[in-house]
Enzyme design. Structure first.
Site, PDB file in Angstrom:
ATOM      1  CB  THR A   6     -37.092 -12.580 -17.391  1.00 36.31           C
ATOM      2  OG1 THR A   6     -36.021 -11.626 -17.288  1.00 36.31           O
ATOM      3  CG2 THR A   6     -36.948 -13.382 -18.676  1.00 36.31           C
ATOM      4  CB  CYS A  63     -29.458 -12.857 -12.694  1.00 36.97           C
ATOM      5  SG  CYS A  63     -29.052 -14.400 -13.543  1.00 36.97           S
ATOM      6  CB  CYS A 111     -24.692 -13.304 -13.583  1.00 35.65           C
ATOM      7  SG  CYS A 111     -26.012 -12.069 -13.482  1.00 35.65           S
ATOM      8  CD1 TRP A 137       7.175   8.774   3.771  1.00 32.81           C
ATOM      9  CD2 TRP A 137       6.321   7.388   5.310  1.00 32.81           C
ATOM     10  NE1 TRP A 137       7.267   7.484   3.273  1.00 32.81           N
ATOM     11  CE2 TRP A 137       6.740   6.616   4.195  1.00 32.81           C
ATOM     12  CE3 TRP A 137       5.741   6.731   6.381  1.00 32.81           C
ATOM     13  CZ2 TRP A 137       6.605   5.222   4.149  1.00 32.81           C
ATOM     14  CZ3 TRP A 137       5.595   5.342   6.344  1.00 32.81           C
ATOM     15  CH2 TRP A 137       6.035   4.612   5.225  1.00 32.81           C
ATOM     16  CE1 TYR A 191       2.754   1.849   3.866  1.00 35.39           C
ATOM     17  CE2 TYR A 191       1.755   1.678   6.044  1.00 35.39           C
ATOM     18  CZ  TYR A 191       2.310   1.078   4.928  1.00 35.39           C
ATOM     19  OH  TYR A 191       2.424  -0.288   4.866  1.00 35.39           O
ATOM     20  CG  ASP A 242       9.443   6.829   0.369  1.00 35.95           C
ATOM     21  OD1 ASP A 242      10.366   6.372  -0.323  1.00 35.95           O
ATOM     22  OD2 ASP A 242       8.758   6.125   1.123  1.00 35.95           O
TER      23      ASP A 242
END
Length: 487
Positions: free
Chosen positions: A33, A68, A71, A422, A426, A442
């Site tokens: 295809t 496709c 999908c 710290w 983060y 922490d």
């Protein structure tokens, strides 16, 4: 067969089973295809001898397969942007992340190589080895798949689709579309609507690997939601946002909803649609849509919540400010301070949904503020000075907007006044979506790791704390949320 380490017969078995674990990591090109699909596609199973397998959509398109319509490979989750592999593979993944976020229609391999600090020849070599295509082939596929999604899911005129997807002109867009998909964009839009049904309004669709702990993500975001900027409900988040796309600022609002398993729906204000090319990778990172839930659960071990995610951010400056405001105070107190901050310095956003009517303050606005302006909101003076210094430095920080080495970004952040290890850790976790960060010192984590080790004594020492976290590699960032949640 470009399937990485997965043998073709195993790839075909995954296709037969519609195995969602391989979604975004495996694509099948059907020679009869000329179409390529995701492993979760529900069309009739092709014969084994007609299948060619690929690790990325870019590899399939380089071999002249078209996506496709059923999908929709453009919706598939992507591989993780950051890895803890060897240096060359990590660089290749960071290069792909840079290209995913690239909004420059004239971007070159040389630009990317300079950003990574390597030669263009070395970049091409490691990129080809990792992704199976050249950097420019990867970028072209990303732009074409974004254009395909916009043609299918939005009402944007074709010229606006070309601009939003990163093409320099409509002529280049039409030429690339015809060459790769052998269709005019308008013909693909018509075929996509016939395959999936006409959409009543413009709406993005983003896929993720299941399971996904929707309740956990929303429960994490809700107590941190800043008044005026964002509202968290039981099914999603509505918030304001300003971002730069191709040198222009776009401000508006967005709403994300977890209404269908395996998929997030995103509604955008009209003002944000032209910037969707820059917004899309931010959305995926913010909601951690490309995570590998199976590997994360294995690393976290007993007690792991299925589908745990690591919420990121849409704006690194916003997250940095909120992290500074949250130093040594509770989450609720930080939220209160952030709300005052937005009310004083944020710009109004007319026409936004209730609760999202202000934009988070810009670096320029905070850089021009005085210490007393900020301190009058109940923010201590030293912290006010840190926020001003952060805002003044932000436009010059190479790591602020572009992709790059997260650990170098952490070093750059800690060089700023008022930002310690710290806060930088983060920021790595949520600003860079680095999967293996672990904020030092922490107290909650030190107690939690001591309890996990069977100790009911004092928190672990700094060294013992980091040693205890080793068991969670390479997903220590997820372990942080896991331990906070169960503390």
């Amino acid at each position: 067969m470009l399937t990485g380490t997965l043998p073709p017969d195993a790839a075909y078995a995954a296709l037969q089973a519609h195995d969602a674990r391989f979604d975004g990591r495996l694509y099948v090109g059907v020679t009869s295809t000329g179409i390529y699909c995701r492993p979760v596609c529900r069309v009739r199973l092709p014969r084994r001898e007609n299948c060619r397998f690929f690790a990325t959509a870019a590899q399939a398109e380089a071999e002249r397969f078209r996506p496709c319509m059923k999908c929709r490979p453009e919706l598939a989750p992507r591989p993780l942007a950051w890895t803890t592999m060897d240096a060359s593979r990590t660089l290749a993944q960071q290069a792909a992340a840079w290209l995913d976020a690239c909004d420059d229609a004239d971007a070159s391999v040389e630009d990317l190589a300079r950003h990574l600090g390597i030669t263009s020849r070395h970049l091409r070599r490691i990129f080809q080895a990792e992704h199976g295509v050249s950097p420019l082939q990867y970028l072209q596929t990303r732009r074409l798949l974004l254009a395909k999604a916009l043609l299918t899911d939005s009402q944007l005129p074709v010229q606006d689709v070309a601009y939003a997807a990163g093409f320099a002109s409509l002529r280049r867009f039409n030429s690339a579309f015809l060459e790769h998909y052998r269709l005019q964009p308008t013909a693909l839009r018509k075929a996509g609507r016939e395959a999936g049904g006409a959409v009543p309004a413009s709406r993005l669709r983003l896929a993720y690997r299941q399971p996904y702990d929707v309740a956990g993500v929303l429960a994490f975001l809700a107590p941190r939601a800043v008044a005026g900027v964002e509202v968290v409900s039981d099914t999603g988040v509505t918030r304001s946002l300003a971002l730069t796309h191709r040198g222009e600022r776009h401000a508006g609002w967005l709403r994300v909803g977890f209404e269908r398993p395996g998929e997030v729906g995103v509604d955008l204000s009209p003002s944000l649609w032209p910037a969707v090319g820059s917004l899309l990778p931010l959305l995926r990172r913010w909601l951690d849509l490309d995570a590998d839930p199976e590997s994360i659960a294995a690393a976290l071990g007993e007690g792991a919540v299925p589908g745990q995610r690591l919420p990121g951010c849409l704006d690194r400056f916003e997250l940095a400010v909120r992290a500074v405001l949250g130093q040594q105070v509770t989450v609720a107190a930080a939220r209160t301070l952030a709300g005052r901050f937005v009310e004083r310095f944020g710009e109004a956003l007319p026409g936004a949904p209730e609760g999202a009517g202000r934009l988070f303050p810009t670096p320029e606005r905070i850089a021009a503020a005085t210490r007393d302006d900020i301190a009058s909101l109940g923010i201590i003076g030293r912290r006010a000075e840190s926020l001003i210094a952060l805002a003044q430095a932000w436009p010059t920080l190479a790591f602020a907007r572009r992709e790059g080495d997260p650990e170098a970004a952490a070093a750059g952040l800690t060089a700023l006044p008022g930002i310690g290890p710290w806060t930088a850790g983060y920021m790595l976790m949520r600003g860079w979506s680095w999967p293996d960060a672990f904020p030092p010192g922490d107290v909650v984590l030190r107690k939690a790791l001591a309890a996990a080790a069977g100790s009911d004594g004092p928190p672990l020492s700094p060294k013992a704390y980091l040693d205890a976290a080793e068991r969670y590699r390479p997903f220590r960032s997820y372990a942080v949320l896991h331990l906070w949640r169960h503390a």
